[in-house]
Design a protein around this motif. Structure first.
Motif, PDB file in Angstrom:
ATOM      1  N   ALA A 149      -7.205  -0.607  -5.887  1.00 62.68           N
ATOM      2  CA  ALA A 149      -6.560  -1.902  -5.619  1.00 62.68           C
ATOM      3  C   ALA A 149      -6.348  -2.582  -6.959  1.00 62.68           C
ATOM      4  O   ALA A 149      -7.311  -2.778  -7.711  1.00 62.68           O
ATOM      5  N   SER A 182     -12.693   2.487  -5.875  1.00 63.91           N
ATOM      6  CA  SER A 182     -13.657   2.811  -4.827  1.00 63.91           C
ATOM      7  C   SER A 182     -14.824   3.605  -5.426  1.00 63.91           C
ATOM      8  O   SER A 182     -14.739   4.112  -6.550  1.00 63.91           O
ATOM      9  N   ALA A 240     -17.461  -1.795  -1.792  1.00 63.54           N
ATOM     10  CA  ALA A 240     -16.215  -1.128  -1.407  1.00 63.54           C
ATOM     11  C   ALA A 240     -15.325  -0.903  -2.624  1.00 63.54           C
ATOM     12  O   ALA A 240     -14.659   0.137  -2.738  1.00 63.54           O
ATOM     13  N   LEU A 241     -15.288  -1.874  -3.525  1.00 66.31           N
ATOM     14  CA  LEU A 241     -14.492  -1.795  -4.732  1.00 66.31           C
ATOM     15  C   LEU A 241     -15.315  -2.299  -5.907  1.00 66.31           C
ATOM     16  O   LEU A 241     -16.336  -2.990  -5.726  1.00 66.31           O
ATOM     17  N   HIS A 284     -10.084  -6.562   0.824  1.00 63.69           N
ATOM     18  CA  HIS A 284     -11.385  -5.897   0.961  1.00 63.69           C
ATOM     19  C   HIS A 284     -11.538  -5.280   2.342  1.00 63.69           C
ATOM     20  O   HIS A 284     -11.983  -4.128   2.483  1.00 63.69           O
ATOM     21  N   ALA A 312       0.840  -1.195   0.000  1.00 62.42           N
ATOM     22  CA  ALA A 312       0.000   0.000   0.000  1.00 62.42           C
ATOM     23  C   ALA A 312       0.874   1.245   0.000  1.00 62.42           C
ATOM     24  O   ALA A 312       1.921   1.294   0.666  1.00 62.42           O
ATOM     25  N   VAL A 372      -9.565   5.170  -3.588  1.00 64.40           N
ATOM     26  CA  VAL A 372      -8.763   3.963  -3.357  1.00 64.40           C
ATOM     27  C   VAL A 372      -8.720   3.152  -4.650  1.00 64.40           C
ATOM     28  O   VAL A 372      -9.753   2.939  -5.300  1.00 64.40           O
ATOM     29  N   ILE A 387      -3.209   0.157  -3.638  1.00 65.75           N
ATOM     30  CA  ILE A 387      -2.836  -1.141  -3.058  1.00 65.75           C
ATOM     31  C   ILE A 387      -2.448  -2.067  -4.198  1.00 65.75           C
ATOM     32  O   ILE A 387      -3.291  -2.443  -5.027  1.00 65.75           O
ATOM     33  N   THR A 442      -9.571  -2.144   2.625  1.00 71.35           N
ATOM     34  CA  THR A 442     -10.231  -1.065   1.893  1.00 71.35           C
ATOM     35  C   THR A 442     -11.442  -0.549   2.661  1.00 71.35           C
ATOM     36  O   THR A 442     -11.685   0.669   2.720  1.00 71.35           O
ATOM     37  N   ILE A 451     -10.479   1.946   5.216  1.00 72.60           N
ATOM     38  CA  ILE A 451     -10.206   3.261   4.637  1.00 72.60           C
ATOM     39  C   ILE A 451     -11.515   4.012   4.394  1.00 72.60           C
ATOM     40  O   ILE A 451     -11.664   5.191   4.751  1.00 72.60           O
TER      41      ILE A 451
END
Length: 607
Positions: free
Chosen positions: A520, A572, A541-542, A503, A454, A518, A467, A506, A509
């Motif tokens: 990833a 994100s 989240a993602l 996950h 990260a 964010v 990330i 994240t 965050i």
């Protein structure tokens, strides 16, 4: 670890395994003179396995004089009326067969055996063979049995029957239905002389002088000529691997989209590295599609460009630095941040305790500048020796390249191989406690695997947390042509744990700052439709941004003729709600002269 690296390791033990992988499925007995279709039977395994057979007659259709599986194929020129029973069989001689040539009529005696390429634990189907043979040539110069054409019309749309629950999901004992299932059709032709015509290449020539074609030109085709693997339930039935009985130097250097024009003919084999394989004594002429490497557009001044690129075990001894640099500068247009996977330590595969990778990174940065790109800076965290998997001694890890003229890195010291970074709040915004730092590095999820890296960046006054990931490989999964249907994907277990860990990080965050930016990204080693990706995404989240592309354009890797997703960039909600563009930049996976087996991915957005 790239799948072809795993294959290279397997090749080194293939000869040693060949005897141990012969599986006797019935108690030895004695059989009177039989025909080839009696040996093959109407299931995947011979009803005569383990028995001595005498006087099996056929015409020699191919002789293999190389590798660990030497011998010859014979075919009965007078077939029976049952389409489920093959009329061809491989005669395994162990050493180079002598005194036999294509076109010879022979009488063979020996033991019927079921050989499992890769061993029984691989889950592969078995290949029916006659082993420890004696044979007599009765005449020479005979015409070969006419090859069976494998065509779009002859190959069924359904891939394989469901396995027998009473046999742990095996399809071995099920009667073959060659008009209903593609795998059944190929099995019914095992050992026979077959032919494909004007077949399009869907997997480029590899270092082992193999390529993949499809006999179904419209099956999940993309605009560059490949066949896209977009679902566990929509497997590409028209794919066949092509090898050659000729010299390796005569094998064509083919790219995806090329065509083997005319006829490609030879015995149909089954091997460890792809299943059903046409071993050609006649290869079609290569007709080039003139496939070009793609170039993405440059980011605008207000756009942040973030890329992920697996550079395949890069270390200072490699001769690919200039090529990788040209890819970053010319094809990727010098992204602001590049997440690199498979950066090796300063002496590569030499196993002497070295873990630092500053020479590797400096060589790449110098090459990028020499190619006309920016002078990148970099950040990473050295792994503990031999704890992150990959090539032994290589100590692969992820690393960030970033252009300091466009983006700044927020350094918060203290990160090392085993110290986890966390999430804190600074002036009301989410921040990393260590930057660069590793995410949950001591978790069992990352045992013998790369730990997520990260980093906290700033672009035009806005914080972006990135990330970088390289999840566990698919090594150990059963192949699509496995005797177990559906095949087991045992490697998913670790990737699921890894996805949950990333996950959860994240989510911390986003709990700290709901609108945090964010990203990833990396070599996720799994598909965009997989459970791994679902776990990464969680409840919003993602989101995997490759899904913003049309389905036919979602791929970053070509494996056994399937164009598929392994590399992903997940974003994100704040990024997803804004204007972003995504590009899978096809510069490697479709080409025989690739410098990596992965295609890089680029995301552009306004933080």
């Amino acid at each position: 670890m790239p799948r072809k690296s795993a294959r290279l390791a397997a090749l080194t033990v293939a000869a040693a395994c060949s005897a141990a992988s012969a599986v006797v499925l019935t108690s030895p007995a004695h059989a009177d003179t039989v025909r080839i279709h009696d040996v093959q039977g109407d299931t995947r395994t011979s009803p005569l396995a383990g028995e001595q057979v005498t006087g099996v007659t056929g015409i020699v259709t191919g002789v293999r004089t190389y590798g660990s599986s030497r011998g010859f194929w014979i075919q009965d020129p007078a077939p029976d009326a049952d389409p489920a029973t093959s009329e061809g069989v491989f005669v395994f001689t162990s050493s180079t067969p002598k005194g036999v040539a294509v076109g010879d009529a022979v009488t063979v005696s020996g033991t019927v055996s079921e050989y499992v390429p890769g061993g029984a634990s691989s889950g592969n189907q078995s290949l029916t063979e006659i082993v420890r043979p004696t044979f007599t040539v009765t005449s020479s110069g005979n015409p070969l049995p006419a090859p069976t054409a494998v065509t779009a019309r002859s190959v069924p749309a359904a891939y394989a029957p469901a396995g027998d629950p009473a046999a742990n999901g095996s399809i071995n004992a099920l009667p073959l239905r060659p008009t209903q299932y593609a795998l059944d059709l190929y099995e019914s032709l095992e050992g026979m002389n077959v032919q494909v015509s004007d077949a399009r290449v869907v997997g480029a020539t590899d270092p082992y002088t193999e390529l993949w074609v499809t006999v179904k030109p419209h099956e999940h085709r993309n605009h560059r000529g490949g066949t896209v693997y977009g679902s566990y339930d929509a497997r590409n039935t028209g794919r066949l691997q092509i090898q050659s009985l000729g010299k390796a130097s005569d094998f064509p250097d083919a790219n995806v989209g090329d065509t083997l024009a005319g006829k490609t003919t030879g015995p149909l084999d089954y091997n460890q590295f792809g299943g059903y394989t046409l071993v050609a004594d006649e290869l079609g002429a290569l007709a080039s599609a003139d496939l070009r490497r793609e170039t993405t557009r440059a980011q605008r001044s207000t756009e942040l460009a973030i890329a992920t690129y697996n550079v395949e075990n890069l270390d200072p001894s490699d001769d690919t630095f200039a090529a990788h640099a040209a890819a970053i500068v010319d094809n990727l247009k010098s992204p602001d941040i590049v997440s690199l996977e498979e950066i090796q330590d300063n002496n590569g595969a030499v196993d002497d305790g070295t873990v630092a990778a500053d020479r590797t990174m400096t060589a790449l940065i110098d090459a990028v500048e020499a190619a006309g790109g920016p002078r990148y800076d970099w950040r990473s965290v050295d792994p503990a020796d031999k704890q992150d998997g990959g090539q032994p001694g290589g100590n692969i890890r992820q690393a960030f390249l970033f252009n300091p003229a466009r983006v700044s890195f927020t350094d918060r010291p203290g990160g090392d191989a085993t110290t986890a970074t966390g999430v804190t709040k600074i002036r009301g915004k989410a921040a990393l406690t260590l930057s660069p730092g590793r995410v949950d590095p001591t978790s069992e999820a990352f045992d013998d695997s790369r730990k997520p890296l990260a980093g906290e960046f700033a672009f035009r006054g806005r914080t972006v947390i990135v990330i970088a990931n390289h999840f566990a490989s698919k090594g150990g999964d059963q192949g699509l042509t496995s005797q177990y249907q559906p095949p087991s994907r045992s490697s998913e277990t670790q990737r699921h744990l890894q996805a949950e860990a990333v996950h959860d990080f994240t989510a911390k965050i986003l709990k700290t700052q709901k609108n945090a930016d964010v990203v990833a990204l990396g070599d996720i080693n799994d598909f965009e439709f997989s459970r791994t990706t679902e776990l990464l995404e969680g409840r919003g989240a993602l989101w995997s941004a490759i899904k913003s592309l049309p389905r036919s354009e979602r791929y970053s890797y070509v494996y056994q003729g399937d164009s598929q997703v392994l590399d992903q960039i997940l974003i994100s909600p704040s990024i997803r709600r804004g204007a972003f563009t995504y590009d899978s930049v096809h510069i490697n996976a479709e080409f025989h002269d690739q410098i990596s087996d992965h295609d890089p991915q680029v995301l552009r957005f306004r933080p």
